[in-house]
Design a protein around this motif. Structure first.
Motif, PDB file in Angstrom:
ATOM      1  N   PHE A  97       0.595  -1.245  -0.116  1.00  0.00           N
ATOM      2  CA  PHE A  97      -0.065  -0.005   0.156  1.00  0.00           C
ATOM      3  C   PHE A  97       1.008   1.347   0.106  1.00  0.00           C
ATOM      4  N   ASN A  98       0.863   1.879  -1.224  1.00  0.00           N
ATOM      5  CA  ASN A  98       1.459   3.300  -1.224  1.00  0.00           C
ATOM      6  C   ASN A  98       0.680   4.413  -0.468  1.00  0.00           C
ATOM      7  N   VAL A  99       1.241   5.132   0.474  1.00  0.00           N
ATOM      8  CA  VAL A  99       0.297   6.234   1.235  1.00  0.00           C
ATOM      9  C   VAL A  99       1.375   7.670   0.892  1.00  0.00           C
ATOM     10  N   VAL A 157      11.372 -10.460  -8.745  1.00  0.00           N
ATOM     11  CA  VAL A 157      11.836  -9.754  -7.530  1.00  0.00           C
ATOM     12  C   VAL A 157      11.676  -8.286  -7.540  1.00  0.00           C
ATOM     13  N   TYR A 158      10.998  -7.873  -6.621  1.00  0.00           N
ATOM     14  CA  TYR A 158      10.393  -6.456  -6.428  1.00  0.00           C
ATOM     15  C   TYR A 158      11.089  -5.642  -5.329  1.00  0.00           C
ATOM     16  N   LEU A 159      11.236  -4.582  -5.566  1.00  0.00           N
ATOM     17  CA  LEU A 159      11.806  -3.142  -4.810  1.00  0.00           C
ATOM     18  C   LEU A 159      10.503  -2.544  -4.595  1.00  0.00           C
ATOM     19  N   LEU A 160      10.065  -2.232  -3.262  1.00  0.00           N
ATOM     20  CA  LEU A 160       9.037  -1.655  -2.907  1.00  0.00           C
ATOM     21  C   LEU A 160       9.281  -0.624  -1.935  1.00  0.00           C
ATOM     22  N   ILE A 161       9.182   0.637  -2.496  1.00  0.00           N
ATOM     23  CA  ILE A 161       9.683   1.759  -1.774  1.00  0.00           C
ATOM     24  C   ILE A 161       8.747   2.831  -1.760  1.00  0.00           C
ATOM     25  N   SER A 166      12.839   7.860  -6.178  1.00  0.00           N
ATOM     26  CA  SER A 166      13.368   7.728  -7.463  1.00  0.00           C
ATOM     27  C   SER A 166      14.247   6.559  -7.786  1.00  0.00           C
ATOM     28  N   ALA A 167      13.719   5.570  -8.618  1.00  0.00           N
ATOM     29  CA  ALA A 167      14.620   4.267  -8.738  1.00  0.00           C
ATOM     30  C   ALA A 167      14.349   4.023 -10.222  1.00  0.00           C
ATOM     31  N   ALA A 198      10.444   2.736   5.698  1.00  0.00           N
ATOM     32  CA  ALA A 198      10.500   1.306   5.507  1.00  0.00           C
ATOM     33  C   ALA A 198      10.451   0.881   4.065  1.00  0.00           C
ATOM     34  N   LEU A 199      10.946  -0.016   3.604  1.00  0.00           N
ATOM     35  CA  LEU A 199      10.864  -0.523   2.246  1.00  0.00           C
ATOM     36  C   LEU A 199      10.840  -2.133   2.347  1.00  0.00           C
ATOM     37  N   GLY A 200      10.440  -2.638   1.235  1.00  0.00           N
ATOM     38  CA  GLY A 200      10.573  -4.017   0.959  1.00  0.00           C
ATOM     39  C   GLY A 200      11.061  -4.765  -0.056  1.00  0.00           C
ATOM     40  N   ILE A 201      11.512  -5.966   0.089  1.00  0.00           N
ATOM     41  CA  ILE A 201      12.193  -6.761  -0.972  1.00  0.00           C
ATOM     42  C   ILE A 201      11.158  -7.775  -1.104  1.00  0.00           C
ATOM     43  N   GLY A 202      10.410  -8.266  -2.265  1.00  0.00           N
ATOM     44  CA  GLY A 202       9.451  -9.180  -2.365  1.00  0.00           C
ATOM     45  C   GLY A 202      10.015 -10.157  -3.484  1.00  0.00           C
TER      46      GLY A 202
END
Length: 260
Positions: A97-99, A157-161, A166-167, A198-202
């Motif tokens: 969820f992006n907020v 593989v996902y970078l969740l930021i 900016s990526a 926080a960020l996630g690697i999925g």
């Protein structure tokens, strides 16, 4: 003398306002029951978050991805929303969820990644090790993946930021062979004003009609935060005023001595 005292009081009040500026600290959690996903958001800070924009995203399942608008979220106020999902393969999945929200005069963003697992989910064959490094608010995320299963796996593989970061790219697809490992690098630029984020690697893949997902969540505290500069500026204001006030008092005393 009176004018000097008034100026001192004004600067003192401004400095206290800077030091006591409110903070917004959002916490998001997910709960999967059957085909329904409940996302809960709460503000653990001492300032209200305003004009929130919430966008659900999914990996491995389908659901409503429309923007959700919330005018404000007060301290300790919870917000819950339940979203129905379409699940095609049994197992585990990802949601995030992006907020985006306003606090004071600034706009911030956050991401809340969730690993969704059914009761009959399966352990992933992909083992993930994540490392992070930072220089001048530029981040490098190194992901080491190992296939511990008996078959080749095509894994995403996902970078969740946070959305406003900016990526160059936020996802990639690779093939992992049994007992082999691969290394992937993600890079992105952060923003000033964050005490932490926080960020996630999925990871996600389908094998033999079963869904497999993993999630690593990192909490990052930037080396140079806005609050550091706020305290430095406030301390500088106090120092300058103290020096000027001392010089003024010294001048008054000197005049009295000269008159006597």
């Amino acid at each position: 003398m009176k004018l000097m005292l008034i100026n001192f009081i004004i600067f003192f009040a401004i400095s206290l306002a800077i030091l006591n500026a409110g903070t917004v600290t959002l916490t998001g959690t997910c709960l999967l029951k059957g085909n329904n996903l409940t996302f809960s958001l709460i503000n653990n800070g001492n300032e209200s978050a305003l004009n929130l924009i919430i966008q659900p995203n999914y990996v491995g399942v389908q659901g409503n991805s429309s923007y959700l608008l919330l005018r404000y979220l007060n301290p300790n106020q919870p917000y819950n929303i339940t979203l129905p999902l379409k699940i095609y393969n049994k197992g585990s999945f990802l949601a995030y969820f992006n907020v985006t929200y306003e606090a004071g005069t600034n706009v911030y963003s956050a991401v809340f990644p969730c690993l969704l697992a059914e009761n009959n989910s399966f352990g992933s064959f992909v083992y993930t090790l994540v490392n992070e490094s930072e220089k001048n608010n530029n981040y490098l995320i190194t992901v080491n993946l190992t296939n511990q299963g008996p078959k080749p796996i095509n894994v995403s593989v996902y970078l969740l930021i946070p959305k406003t970061f900016s990526a160059k790219y936020v996802s990639t697809n690779i093939t992992l062979y049994p007992n082999k490992n691969r290394e992937i690098n993600f890079s992105f630029s952060g923003e000033n004003g964050y005490n932490s984020f926080a960020l996630g690697i999925g990871t996600y893949y389908v094998l033999d009609n079963k869904s497999y997902a993993t999630l690593n969540i990192l909490s990052i505290a930037p080396k140079n935060t806005k609050s550091d500069y706020v305290y430095i500026i406030a301390g500088g204001i106090f120092f300058i005023i103290a020096v000027l006030f001392g010089l003024y008092i010294r001048k008054i005393i000197s005049k009295k001595i000269n008159k006597s």
